[in-house]
Write an enzyme that holds these catalytic residues in place. Structure first.
Site, PDB file in Angstrom:
ATOM      1  N   SER A 112      -3.367   3.659  -0.664  1.00  0.00           N
ATOM      2  CA  SER A 112      -3.367   2.406  -1.403  1.00  0.00           C
ATOM      3  C   SER A 112      -3.811   2.537  -2.854  1.00  0.00           C
ATOM      4  O   SER A 112      -3.229   3.284  -3.620  1.00  0.00           O
ATOM      5  CB  SER A 112      -4.225   1.397  -0.648  1.00  0.00           C
ATOM      6  OG  SER A 112      -4.058   0.136  -1.209  1.00  0.00           O
ATOM      7  N   HIS A 113      -4.904   1.858  -3.177  1.00  0.00           N
ATOM      8  CA  HIS A 113      -5.381   1.788  -4.557  1.00  0.00           C
ATOM      9  C   HIS A 113      -6.255   2.984  -4.918  1.00  0.00           C
ATOM     10  O   HIS A 113      -6.755   3.051  -6.039  1.00  0.00           O
ATOM     11  CB  HIS A 113      -6.187   0.498  -4.734  1.00  0.00           C
ATOM     12  CG  HIS A 113      -7.298   0.404  -3.725  1.00  0.00           C
ATOM     13  ND1 HIS A 113      -7.055   0.139  -2.390  1.00  0.00           N
ATOM     14  CD2 HIS A 113      -8.619   0.586  -3.836  1.00  0.00           C
ATOM     15  CE1 HIS A 113      -8.203   0.153  -1.729  1.00  0.00           C
ATOM     16  NE2 HIS A 113      -9.165   0.420  -2.580  1.00  0.00           N
ATOM     17  N   ASP A 276      -0.731  -2.052  -7.149  1.00  0.00           N
ATOM     18  CA  ASP A 276      -1.507  -0.859  -6.817  1.00  0.00           C
ATOM     19  C   ASP A 276      -0.641   0.289  -6.328  1.00  0.00           C
ATOM     20  O   ASP A 276       0.590   0.237  -6.406  1.00  0.00           O
ATOM     21  CB  ASP A 276      -2.565  -1.208  -5.768  1.00  0.00           C
ATOM     22  CG  ASP A 276      -1.950  -1.457  -4.399  1.00  0.00           C
ATOM     23  OD1 ASP A 276      -0.801  -1.923  -4.351  1.00  0.00           O
ATOM     24  OD2 ASP A 276      -2.611  -1.183  -3.376  1.00  0.00           O
ATOM     25  N   ASP A 278       0.391   1.513  -3.449  1.00  0.00           N
ATOM     26  CA  ASP A 278       1.465   1.324  -2.469  1.00  0.00           C
ATOM     27  C   ASP A 278       2.139  -0.039  -2.582  1.00  0.00           C
ATOM     28  O   ASP A 278       2.938  -0.408  -1.711  1.00  0.00           O
ATOM     29  CB  ASP A 278       0.942   1.543  -1.040  1.00  0.00           C
ATOM     30  CG  ASP A 278      -0.152   0.554  -0.656  1.00  0.00           C
ATOM     31  OD1 ASP A 278      -0.834   0.047  -1.564  1.00  0.00           O
ATOM     32  OD2 ASP A 278      -0.317   0.293   0.545  1.00  0.00           O
ATOM     33  N   ASP A 280       1.040  -3.213  -2.444  1.00  0.00           N
ATOM     34  CA  ASP A 280       0.697  -4.437  -1.716  1.00  0.00           C
ATOM     35  C   ASP A 280      -0.317  -5.301  -2.451  1.00  0.00           C
ATOM     36  O   ASP A 280      -0.467  -6.485  -2.145  1.00  0.00           O
ATOM     37  CB  ASP A 280       0.263  -4.144  -0.264  1.00  0.00           C
ATOM     38  CG  ASP A 280      -0.896  -3.170  -0.168  1.00  0.00           C
ATOM     39  OD1 ASP A 280      -1.423  -2.763  -1.221  1.00  0.00           O
ATOM     40  OD2 ASP A 280      -1.258  -2.810   0.968  1.00  0.00           O
ATOM     41  N   ARG A 281      -1.020  -4.743  -3.438  1.00  0.00           N
ATOM     42  CA  ARG A 281      -1.987  -5.556  -4.189  1.00  0.00           C
ATOM     43  C   ARG A 281      -1.372  -6.062  -5.489  1.00  0.00           C
ATOM     44  O   ARG A 281      -0.411  -5.478  -5.997  1.00  0.00           O
ATOM     45  CB  ARG A 281      -3.213  -4.720  -4.558  1.00  0.00           C
ATOM     46  CG  ARG A 281      -4.010  -4.277  -3.373  1.00  0.00           C
ATOM     47  CD  ARG A 281      -5.277  -3.594  -3.817  1.00  0.00           C
ATOM     48  NE  ARG A 281      -6.081  -3.268  -2.646  1.00  0.00           N
ATOM     49  CZ  ARG A 281      -7.384  -3.111  -2.660  1.00  0.00           C
ATOM     50  NH1 ARG A 281      -8.050  -3.229  -3.788  1.00  0.00           N
ATOM     51  NH2 ARG A 281      -8.037  -2.818  -1.554  1.00  0.00           N
ATOM     52  N   LYS A 375       0.459  -7.562   2.828  1.00  0.00           N
ATOM     53  CA  LYS A 375       0.352  -8.251   1.556  1.00  0.00           C
ATOM     54  C   LYS A 375       1.391  -7.658   0.614  1.00  0.00           C
ATOM     55  O   LYS A 375       1.881  -6.548   0.850  1.00  0.00           O
ATOM     56  CB  LYS A 375      -1.059  -8.161   0.996  1.00  0.00           C
ATOM     57  CG  LYS A 375      -1.624  -6.763   0.828  1.00  0.00           C
ATOM     58  CD  LYS A 375      -3.103  -6.890   0.509  1.00  0.00           C
ATOM     59  CE  LYS A 375      -3.752  -5.560   0.164  1.00  0.00           C
ATOM     60  NZ  LYS A 375      -4.125  -4.792   1.348  1.00  0.00           N
TER      61      LYS A 375
HETATM   62  C1  G16 Z   1      -7.110  -2.720   2.483  1.00  0.00           C
HETATM   63  C2  G16 Z   1      -6.710  -3.744   3.482  1.00  0.00           C
HETATM   64  C3  G16 Z   1      -7.078  -5.107   2.979  1.00  0.00           C
HETATM   65  C4  G16 Z   1      -8.555  -5.150   2.627  1.00  0.00           C
HETATM   66  C5  G16 Z   1      -8.870  -4.066   1.638  1.00  0.00           C
HETATM   67  C6  G16 Z   1     -10.329  -3.941   1.246  1.00  0.00           C
HETATM   68  O1  G16 Z   1      -6.371  -2.911   1.321  1.00  0.00           O
HETATM   69  O2  G16 Z   1      -5.322  -3.700   3.719  1.00  0.00           O
HETATM   70  O3  G16 Z   1      -6.733  -6.032   3.937  1.00  0.00           O
HETATM   71  O4  G16 Z   1      -8.906  -6.380   2.074  1.00  0.00           O
HETATM   72  O5  G16 Z   1      -8.471  -2.829   2.182  1.00  0.00           O
HETATM   73  O6  G16 Z   1     -11.026  -3.314   2.219  1.00  0.00           O
HETATM   74  P1  G16 Z   1     -12.488  -2.767   2.034  1.00  0.00           P
HETATM   75  O7  G16 Z   1     -13.278  -3.901   1.419  1.00  0.00           O
HETATM   76  O8  G16 Z   1     -12.890  -2.449   3.423  1.00  0.00           O
HETATM   77  O9  G16 Z   1     -12.441  -1.585   1.105  1.00  0.00           O
HETATM   78  P2  G16 Z   1      -5.481  -1.742   0.735  1.00  0.00           P
HETATM   79  O10 G16 Z   1      -4.815  -2.344  -0.454  1.00  0.00           O
HETATM   80  O11 G16 Z   1      -6.480  -0.668   0.404  1.00  0.00           O
HETATM   81  O12 G16 Z   1      -4.554  -1.366   1.847  1.00  0.00           O
END
Ligand code: G16
Length: 542
Positions: A112-113, A276, A278, A280-281, A375
């Site tokens: 992801s990010h 981000d 991937d 989704d953000r 998302k």
């Molecule tokens: C993932 C999850 C999200 C979550 C986020 C933050 O996002 O898909 O639903 O809100 O992590 O998680 P944490 O606070 O546990 O770091 P992504 O964009 O990283 O896939």
């Protein structure tokens, strides 16, 4: 030929908030990725002859793991794998392909990010047939399996050329290398008023979309520049690179600061958005206005009928617990159902499948709807453009009018990254120990009304998730929430979420940190953040 390879289990393959995320050197250990992929397959039933979707965000190690996953899917008995050309599929695009083609599930390779590169992060997650992240009962089964795995199966076959679209045979299985963008772009065009957005742009509304060297580049080029006619160059950092060009592909005020500064400058664009790693953000900014993700959810829900795909209205709204209650006020006014879930998109899947909610959002720069089960960054960006085009108002005007109508939920998240794990756990344990004594206590003008460790019972399948974040609720609707991140790969990240509701429009212009200053101080007083972490302040404030 199918080969059975003996292996020894690793003990650390527990999926976090969103799949298994580790540094590349961890994933590159002997059989590490293979063990996890086989543990996924061993935890599933009934996929023989069915279709699996595979794709990733293009980060370092993506192609290597895709080749392994293809050969292991063939050995496991899948009939077909649909894989994005170049190994690329944004997370929402993968979700769409799973749904559109009725696939059994999908493997998404992304952290992801988190940054990418030889010493940075990699990740694997499994999505189920509804297109959404696997629920906890599956991720737990995968973890249990990973602790005792003793062999995996892999087809002995040459690598597939991921850069050539078409159908190929791999040990009796079909591999279809598909255009990663086409289906997704078509879906977006079916949801939003592209004519109105095109007219907005051709009328001189200037937009800048920062893909941060990550997966959304090709999607944004096709949609924003080609289909909506934004001038070439409107999409920045548009080539997905294994190390994201050195960017930390997290669309927030710290990592997308260049874009933010540009939009805020006198002759900068009217609208800025970033996605981000991937895809989704999202982050949305307008002239003189950063839109918090919590406000974004509320404003999209309140204005949903502006977009043709939502013209009939929405069924309900869901938000994660730490997300501000701005959306609750919209739900109340519109007479819609509102659901509060733990952090993690996987908790929204059941609600969407049951038709209870249409729009979902999280404070962590995530917004989406039931068009897929993830998302969706570009979806949110297009929704905003659609609202702007329909209302003929800029971002700041839309946000200020929303606050005037519903009141403003001042909101900020303070992250303390790479904190010593024992110190972070100690802080949370100490807070848990105090929960029962906090109600009734006063801290300056703030009186604690209630305090708990959030737990959630899924209204559809009754599953229970406990220890999902400590909430300290003050009289008048202000609150502080403490959680440890489930997506980090080094040390612990403490997240402190701070919120205050302000109905008085004459106070809506106060700077956010100033409006929350007393709550921020009380958070430190109650949790002993500075003393326990040794930090004098947060690493990231959003
Ligand atoms: C993932 C999850 C999200 C979550 C986020 C933050 O996002 O898909 O639903 O809100 O992590 O998680 P944490 O606070 O546990 O770091 P992504 O964009 O990283 O896939």
């Amino acid at each position: 030929m199918i080969r059975t390879v003996p292996t020894a289990p690793y003990k650390d393959q527990k999926p976090g908030t969103s799949g298994l995320r580790k540094k590349v050197p961890v994933f590159a250990q002997e059989n590490y990725a293979e063990n996890f992929i086989q543990s996924i397959f061993d935890s599933l039933e009934g996929f023989e002859g069915k279709t699996l979707v595979i794709g990733g965000d293009g980060r370092y190690y993506n192609r290597e793991v895709i080749q392994k996953a293809l050969k292991m899917a063939a050995a496991a008995g899948f009939g077909k794998v649909m894989v994005g050309q170049g190994g690329i599929l944004s997370t929402p695009a993968a979700s769409n392909i799973i749904r559109k083609y009725g696939a059994f599930g999908g493997i998404i390779l992304s952290a992801s990010h988190n940054p990418g590169g030889p010493s940075e992060d990699f990740g694997i997650k499994y999505n189920i047939g509804n297109g959404g992240p696997a629920p906890e009962k599956i991720t737990e089964a995968i973890f249990e399996r990973s602790k005792i795995i003793s062999e995996y199966k892999i087809a002995d076959a040459p690598d597939i050329d991921l850069d050539m679209a078409g159908s190929f045979a791999l040990a009796g299985m079909t591999v279809e290398v598909v255009d990663p963008v086409a289906d997704y772009a078509e879906l977006m065009e079916s949801l939003f008023d592209f004519v109105a957005i095109r007219n907005l742009i051709s009328g001189g509304f200037r937009i800048a979309v920062d893909s941060m060297g990550a997966v959304t580049g090709p999607y944004a080029k096709e949609i924003i520049e080609k289909r909506l006619g934004a001038p070439a160059g409107s999409v920045r950092n548009a080539t997905p690179l294994p190390d994201f060009g050195g960017h930390h592909p997290d669309p927030n005020l710290v990592h997308a600061k260049e874009l933010y500064d540009d939009v805020m400058s006198a002759d900068g664009p009217d609208f800025g958005a970033a996605s981000d790693g991937d895809g989704d953000r999202n982050m949305v900014v307008g002239k003189d206005m950063f839109v918090t993700p919590s406000d974004s959810l509320a404003i999209i829900a309140a204005n949903a009928k502006c977009a043709p795909g939502y013209a009939k209205g929405i069924a309900g709204i869901a938000r994660s617990m730490p997300t501000s209650a701005a959306a609750d006020r919209v739900a109340e006014k519109l007479g819609l159902g509102i659901y509060e879930t733990p952090t993690g998109w996987k908790y929204f899947g059941n609600l969407m499948d049951a038709g209870k909610v249409t729009v979902c959002g999280e404070e962590s720069f995530g917004t989406g709807s039931d068009h897929v089960r993830e998302k969706d960054g570009l979806w949110a960006i297009l929704f905003w453009l659609n609202i702007i085009a329909a209302r003929k108002e800029g971002v700041a005007e839309i946000v200020r009018k929303h606050w005037a109508e519903y009141g403003r939920n001042f909101y900020s998240r303070h992250d303390y990254e790479e904190v010593d794990t024992d110190a972070a756990n100690g802080l949370m344990d100490a807070l848990r120990g105090k929960l029962s004594s906090l109600p009734g206590q006063s801290f300056g003008d703030l009186k604690v009304e209630a305090a708990d460790d959030f737990s959630y019972t899924d209204p559809i399948d009754g599953s229970i998730s406990t220890r999902q974040g400590i909430r300290i609720l003050f009289e008048g609707g202000s609150r502080v929430v403490f959680r440890l991140s489930g997506t980090g790969t080094s040390g612990a990240t403490l997240r402190v979420y701070v919120e205050r509701y302000e109905p008085d429009a004459s106070r809506h212009g106060i700077e956010t940190q100033a409006a929350l200053a007393d709550l921020i101080a009380v958070a430190d007083e109650i949790a002993g953040i500075r003393t326990r972490t040794g930090r004098t302040g947060p690493t990231v404030i959003t």
